[in-house]
Design an enzyme around this catalytic site. Sequence first.
Site, PDB file in Angstrom:
ATOM      1  N   HIS B  67       0.831  -1.207   0.000  1.00  0.00           N
ATOM      2  CA  HIS B  67       0.000   0.000   0.000  1.00  0.00           C
ATOM      3  C   HIS B  67       0.872   1.267   0.000  1.00  0.00           C
ATOM      4  O   HIS B  67       0.595   2.245  -0.697  1.00  0.00           O
ATOM      5  CB  HIS B  67      -0.922  -0.045   1.221  1.00  0.00           C
ATOM      6  CG  HIS B  67      -1.703   1.199   1.449  1.00  0.00           C
ATOM      7  ND1 HIS B  67      -1.360   2.127   2.408  1.00  0.00           N
ATOM      8  CD2 HIS B  67      -2.796   1.690   0.827  1.00  0.00           C
ATOM      9  CE1 HIS B  67      -2.218   3.124   2.380  1.00  0.00           C
ATOM     10  NE2 HIS B  67      -3.106   2.900   1.435  1.00  0.00           N
ATOM     11  N   GLU B  70       2.206   1.813  -3.393  1.00  0.00           N
ATOM     12  CA  GLU B  70       1.152   2.397  -4.241  1.00  0.00           C
ATOM     13  C   GLU B  70       1.133   3.926  -4.079  1.00  0.00           C
ATOM     14  O   GLU B  70       1.156   4.664  -5.063  1.00  0.00           O
ATOM     15  CB  GLU B  70      -0.209   1.795  -3.839  1.00  0.00           C
ATOM     16  CG  GLU B  70      -1.421   2.418  -4.505  1.00  0.00           C
ATOM     17  CD  GLU B  70      -2.501   2.819  -3.513  1.00  0.00           C
ATOM     18  OE1 GLU B  70      -2.718   4.039  -3.346  1.00  0.00           O
ATOM     19  OE2 GLU B  70      -3.118   1.930  -2.881  1.00  0.00           O
ATOM     20  N   HIS B  71       1.136   4.400  -2.818  1.00  0.00           N
ATOM     21  CA  HIS B  71       1.146   5.857  -2.588  1.00  0.00           C
ATOM     22  C   HIS B  71       2.378   6.499  -3.222  1.00  0.00           C
ATOM     23  O   HIS B  71       2.283   7.534  -3.885  1.00  0.00           O
ATOM     24  CB  HIS B  71       1.186   6.145  -1.077  1.00  0.00           C
ATOM     25  CG  HIS B  71      -0.168   6.228  -0.441  1.00  0.00           C
ATOM     26  ND1 HIS B  71      -0.570   7.307   0.289  1.00  0.00           N
ATOM     27  CD2 HIS B  71      -1.203   5.347  -0.428  1.00  0.00           C
ATOM     28  CE1 HIS B  71      -1.805   7.106   0.746  1.00  0.00           C
ATOM     29  NE2 HIS B  71      -2.207   5.911   0.320  1.00  0.00           N
ATOM     30  N   GLU B 142      -4.497   7.786   7.654  1.00  0.00           N
ATOM     31  CA  GLU B 142      -5.393   6.829   6.986  1.00  0.00           C
ATOM     32  C   GLU B 142      -5.657   5.647   7.924  1.00  0.00           C
ATOM     33  O   GLU B 142      -6.795   5.183   8.067  1.00  0.00           O
ATOM     34  CB  GLU B 142      -4.750   6.359   5.668  1.00  0.00           C
ATOM     35  CG  GLU B 142      -5.688   5.531   4.792  1.00  0.00           C
ATOM     36  CD  GLU B 142      -5.060   5.150   3.441  1.00  0.00           C
ATOM     37  OE1 GLU B 142      -3.912   5.539   3.166  1.00  0.00           O
ATOM     38  OE2 GLU B 142      -5.742   4.440   2.680  1.00  0.00           O
TER      39      GLU B 142
END
Lengths: 418, 431
Positions: B67, B70-71, B142
């Site tokens: 993840h 991905e960012h 998040e």
Amino acid sequence: MEIMDGVNLTLKPTKKYKTNQILISFTTNIKNQKEITARTLLADLLETTSLHLPTQRDVALKLSELYGASFGTSVSRYGNVYGVNFIINVVNDEYLAETTEILEDTFAFLNEVIFSPQIKDGEFVADIFQIQKQNLQAFLASLDDNKQGKALTRMNALYFRDHLQQIPTVGQLEDLSSITANQMAQYYHKMITEDQINIVVSGDVTKQQVKSALKIMPLVARSHKQLDLVYSQPDSTVVKYSDERENVSQSKLNLAYNLPVDHDSQDRFAAMVFNELFGGSALSLLFQNVREKNSLAYYAESDYDIFRQELWVQTGIQSENKEKVIDVVGQQLSQLRQGKIKQEQLDKIKASMINSYIARSDSQSVDLSKALATSLTGVLTTPKQWIANITAVQVKDIARIANLAHLQAVYFLDGRQD
Amino acid sequence: MLQKYTYPQFKEVLYRTTLANGLTVNLLPRPDFHKTYAVMTTNYGSIDTKFTDSQEKQVDVPAGTAHFLEHKLFEKEDHDAFDVFGKYGADVNAFTSFTKTSFLFSTTGNLTKCLEFLLDFVQEPYFSSETVEKEKGIIGEEISMYDDDPDWQLFFGMLGNLYPHDPLSVDIAGTKETIAQIDSEILYACYNEFYQPANMDLFVVGGFNLADVLETIETNQANKQFIERSSMVDTTTFLGDSGDNILPFVEKKMAVMRPKSMIGIKGMEPVPAKRTSLKYKIELELGLYLLFGESSILFQELYQKGIVDDSFNYELSVERGFHFVVISGDTTYYEKMEHEIFSTIKNAEQILANSKREFELAKKEFLGQYIQAQNSLESIANGYEGRLFEHATLFDYAEQIQKISLSDVTDTVALFLKPGVISTSRILPIT
């Protein structure tokens, strides 16, 4: 077109989609705050059962028979106008291996759920009423479990001076308990006989087909009313603050501003661009500065309700950063007020808005809601006009709009641990 | 070579090819649409935390790396992908799941530039210690947001029970502790391992010209060098080291008004290979719909008694390396709901055998839903699972459903439920 007084039909013929979609919307102005909650309960009652489909399971099996038609009711608010909506999406039988009468059957289903409720002796049948009332009670009570939603509701209650506007669109718990099965039947009859009705149909259908299918519905003429749409309130010189402590990991900071721009004015285009630039997208000042540059939040965004003339900012942050976030948000608005906007960024924002606008025309449900909005507001904007008006927005227009926005309320859901 | 797949019933033609570098490309022209939607997916997600690299070295990376990666692919040395797509007027986004990472855009103009840039920003990584450190604050927020999300906590409570020793039990974003350990070296290692063209696919759907789009993609890919890998990424592992050694129960208190409860059932066998896996998945979906769906007897009874409302739900997850089912609802009477779910699981075969009429209606329902989903470019592209169901699309689902019998469904459900590896997760209000 008006098919009878107070009943409007809009047809959107298209072969682009594999479904036909029908929206029937009942709209009215409301004076008594209890009616907001009552209409949500009414939408639930009519969605789940009817006279000939007496249980929720009967409705579900009927929808399966209609090839898994997606059906639901909802409530909506456009400024001072409140809507109860019935929407159904059903496959076009051109894509099925067999021929059917699915369109006629779909109208027959809508006729059943809208016009044959389980009302006996002037009230909704007791057990049906009790189940839906209890479900709505549980739903309204658990709305605060979503902390972002809770912060938004509290912010609105702080911002709005009008009691009706303070209440969420779906209503509130304290108005529910006193509603009786008898009152609900009265609310139902009022809606069916007095509300303005908008019917929108999109798909591979003709006017003839729709008009003949509608004949089965016992629609009656009602006085045509020009509904009072826009809610506005004057600026207050005092900013209201409210802090609430809760055991949460992420704090929520919301800011509400008055933004007096008329929904049918030329300025509405500048207001849309302003919001997008302020906090409406990943290219916006809030996203770039609160999130990307200062790493203060995962979400930091603005939104705008033109029918309520309210602009608001939502952020999810750590408690100790509250003052810093208020500062950074204030700085961004101040930049816009001074017209300190890079032409390149403005161009990107406008390009992205135009792209999304065109992309939304690939959605049948967007077609339906646009047709409904046109009917309610009386404002028709063609795609060409919309794009030209957005393109024409200049830095000075945005600065002018930004100067109209005045902070009125700050709500903080504080997750501080001590 | 470009393969052509036609679906006359749905008036669709799909084109598929595998490029010289191994990238799978799916193209579905929809001439009536203004928009084009493209999604580039790597067969790599949050559960892929252990692997053997090209030097045969065992690598173990912190939870949340996929993840994080991905960012960070959005940010380059001198530009940001959001900005570039913004300049073209396109919307861009990305998401990471347990087994996949996807990067996507949708646009109504500048398609060639957008496609080239999608391929470039995903295939040209730039990570620096400065940008990696800055991201930790954003992802930390998040994670905090999900910490406060009771549905998410209920779900991960269940995964912690069913897969106590597997990376599946940790949040996709990781935890504040695990992401603190991530640095640019780790990101490069994972990038080089998993972002190989042969481990990726591209799906483009919308109002585009087939020849132009294919040429854009082929030219872009032919001009790029990729690190040669001797072996394919090993992503065939079947998760569930714990087997039936699960945790049967977990309960967590949160700031909620109404209790939430979830029953989870663990799939104990790997799903069948290739297209049989699609059949298996649809049969399970149908069976679960008959047992727990909105027209099931169970739901009807619980609903009539006021035990559950329409928050009652079930979900089947079939992904690379695992599959499981969860059934959940928000209710004050969670013990009654759990009891009735258990009893339905126990009597599943009997219930299904008596569901002839409901089964025929369920097939209609599913077919109609698959056709409705074909209106959405996003549903078509996101519904594609690559190798998992041997390149099946929504159109294959719609074709397959019409051929399934009730006895197939009953057998598959019986096979799935037989080991009886079941757990309960609850979120209760703080009292």
